[in-house]
Design an enzyme around this catalytic site. Structure first.
Site, PDB file in Angstrom:
ATOM      1  N   LYS A  35       6.609  17.839  10.934  1.00 30.20           N
ATOM      2  CA  LYS A  35       6.772  18.213   9.506  1.00 30.20           C
ATOM      3  C   LYS A  35       5.876  17.032   8.938  1.00 30.20           C
ATOM      4  CE  LYS A  35      10.920  15.279   9.980  1.00 30.20           C
ATOM      5  NZ  LYS A  35      12.474  15.165  10.037  1.00 30.20           N
ATOM      6  N   ARG A 129      24.397  14.485   5.193  1.00 27.47           N
ATOM      7  CA  ARG A 129      23.469  14.840   4.254  1.00 27.47           C
ATOM      8  C   ARG A 129      23.542  16.417   4.493  1.00 27.47           C
ATOM      9  NH1 ARG A 129      17.268  13.045   6.493  1.00 27.47           N
ATOM     10  NH2 ARG A 129      17.922  14.458   7.934  1.00 27.47           N
ATOM     11  N   TYR A 261      -6.245  -8.847  -7.796  1.00 28.88           N
ATOM     12  CA  TYR A 261      -5.683  -8.454  -9.338  1.00 28.88           C
ATOM     13  C   TYR A 261      -4.389  -9.431  -9.263  1.00 28.88           C
ATOM     14  CZ  TYR A 261      -7.717  -3.863 -10.071  1.00 28.88           C
ATOM     15  OH  TYR A 261      -8.625  -3.184 -10.270  1.00 28.88           O
ATOM     16  N   MET A 309      -6.494  -0.180  -5.097  1.00 26.43           N
ATOM     17  CA  MET A 309      -6.441   1.280  -4.834  1.00 26.43           C
ATOM     18  C   MET A 309      -7.324   1.710  -3.465  1.00 26.43           C
ATOM     19  SD  MET A 309      -6.859   4.675  -7.262  1.00 26.43           S
ATOM     20  CE  MET A 309      -5.797   3.986  -8.413  1.00 26.43           C
TER      21      MET A 309
END
Ligand SMILES: *Cc1c(COP(=O)(O)O)cnc(C)c1O
Length: 366
Positions: A35, A129, A261, A309
């Site tokens: 998956k 779950r 940043y 990014m």
């Protein structure tokens, strides 16, 4: 030249890990869990690599569809099953085995008029779950027998990665009475279950010898340890992915200079600043903090300041002789993803599945 972050996948490692897993559970049948783009390793290439397994497991119908469209003929199980009558129709058309975890799914199957699929009934033995409560399992089994071509039972561990947690034994104890007089196939163990709970699973030996016990390895196939504080290599596994990028800039940084940043990192002394072509847009998450190691020319150096990014900054050290174009390893054989996940406050599963493949992955040992 490809210089952005890219995954390099060693297919031989995946084959090695499969062999190791099989040797731990001789006779067990293998449902390989692929998956989430095969945990970030690439759905179709990994499916094609895993020719030694009995079944492939995915979480979404879209993933099963991609496998069939990609020419994969092997058995496929859709763990979450169908969430509409249309899903059942498509799954049957694609020859997909269906997980069943909810009363509504049983009703749809009872109403479905087409050919019967293979069904995996999921019992909730304590994870709370997905799954049918054990007290309703007899009823669910009786009803599904009329609408499944073959009915199989499974359950899923919530805490098997912790060897001291008694929950796993409790879950096994709840599952055993349900399969006592069950004549079909059964499945319990994920990677942590099969690598860490072999003794506790001994009551299923008869199923294993008869070829009726399925294991469901995911993470271990990719060479990663499911146990906190342990590495794949400790378990004899080989990490299949190296996540790497290229040094884009090398320049002097002076004492007092701030980096990135927010200027969150400040140089205490003169050093050399390296900028790496990897950022959260590639899956090198912004939760990677200052101090997280990367390998530059085989040497560990720390990430400094915020990951952006497309870029991340590293402190190459005052004596660095690294150059633009040099290889940077973000995780891999020599820098376990388990360690990087620990730095980022997450688990290897999330880092691996988070790789965005902005650059095409590179496959080796075809
Ligand atoms: C994802 C998943 C697995 C595989 O788990 P790993 O910890 O990666 O081995 C097995 N079974 C089910 C039901 C799953 O959802």
């Amino acid at each position: 030249m490809t210089f952005g972050a890219r995954a390099r996948i060693r297919r031989s490692a995946i084959r090695h890990n499969l062999q190791l897993i099989k040797s731990k559970t001789p006779g067990a049948r293998v449902m390989a869990v692929i998956k989430a783009n095969a945990y970030g390793h690439g759905l179709l290439p990994v499916a094609a690599t895993l020719d030694g397994v009995d079944c492939l497991a995915v979480a979404r119908l879209e993933e099963a569809r991609k496998l069939r469209n990609g020419g994969i003929k092997k058995s496929i199980a859709l763990l979450g099953g169908a969430l509409s009558m249309e899903d059942i129709e498509e799954a049957v058309l694609l020859d997909i085995q269906l997980g069943v975890h909810d009363e509504q799914q049983i009703r749809w199957l009872e109403d479905y008029k087409g050919a019967s699929p293979i069904v995996w009934l999921k019992i909730d033995t304590g994870m709370n779950r997905l799954g049918i409560h054990p007290s309703h399992s007899a009823d669910a089994i009786a009803r599904l027998r009329t609408c499944a071509s073959d009915l199989r039972l499974m359950t899923h561990f919530s805490s098997a990665e912790n060897p001291d947690d008694p929950t796993t034994q409790d879950q096994i104890s709840r599952f055993l009475p349900l399969i006592d007089d069950f004549d079909g196939d059964v499945s319990i163990a994920n990677s942590a279950g099969l690598l860490g709970w072999g003794d506790a699973l001994a009551p299923l030996d008869e199923f294993r010898r008869q070829g009726r016990m399925w294991i469901r390895p995911g993470l271990a196939l990719y060479g990663i340890s499911p146990f906190p504080g342990r590495f794949g290599a400790d378990l004899g596994l080989e990490p299949a992915m190296q996540f790497e990028a290229t040094l884009m800039s090398v320049k002097e940084l002076h004492a007092g200079d701030r980096v990135g940043y927010g200027g969150t990192w400040q140089a205490a002394e003169d050093t050399m600043l390296g900028i790496v072509a990897a950022g959260y847009g590639d899956g090198y998450t912004r939760y990677i903090p200052t101090g997280t190691p990367v390998l530059v020319n085989g040497r560990r150096v720390p990430v400094i300041g915020r990951v952006s990014m497309d870029l991340a900054a590293v402190d190459l050290g005052a004596d660095a002789s690294d150059r633009v174009g040099d290889l940077v390893v973000l995780w891999g054989d020599q820098l376990p993803v388990e360690e990087i996940a620990e730095c980022a406050g997450t688990i290897p599963y999330q880092l691996l599945t988070g790789v965005t493949h902005r650059e095409r992955p590179v496959y080796e040992d075809i």
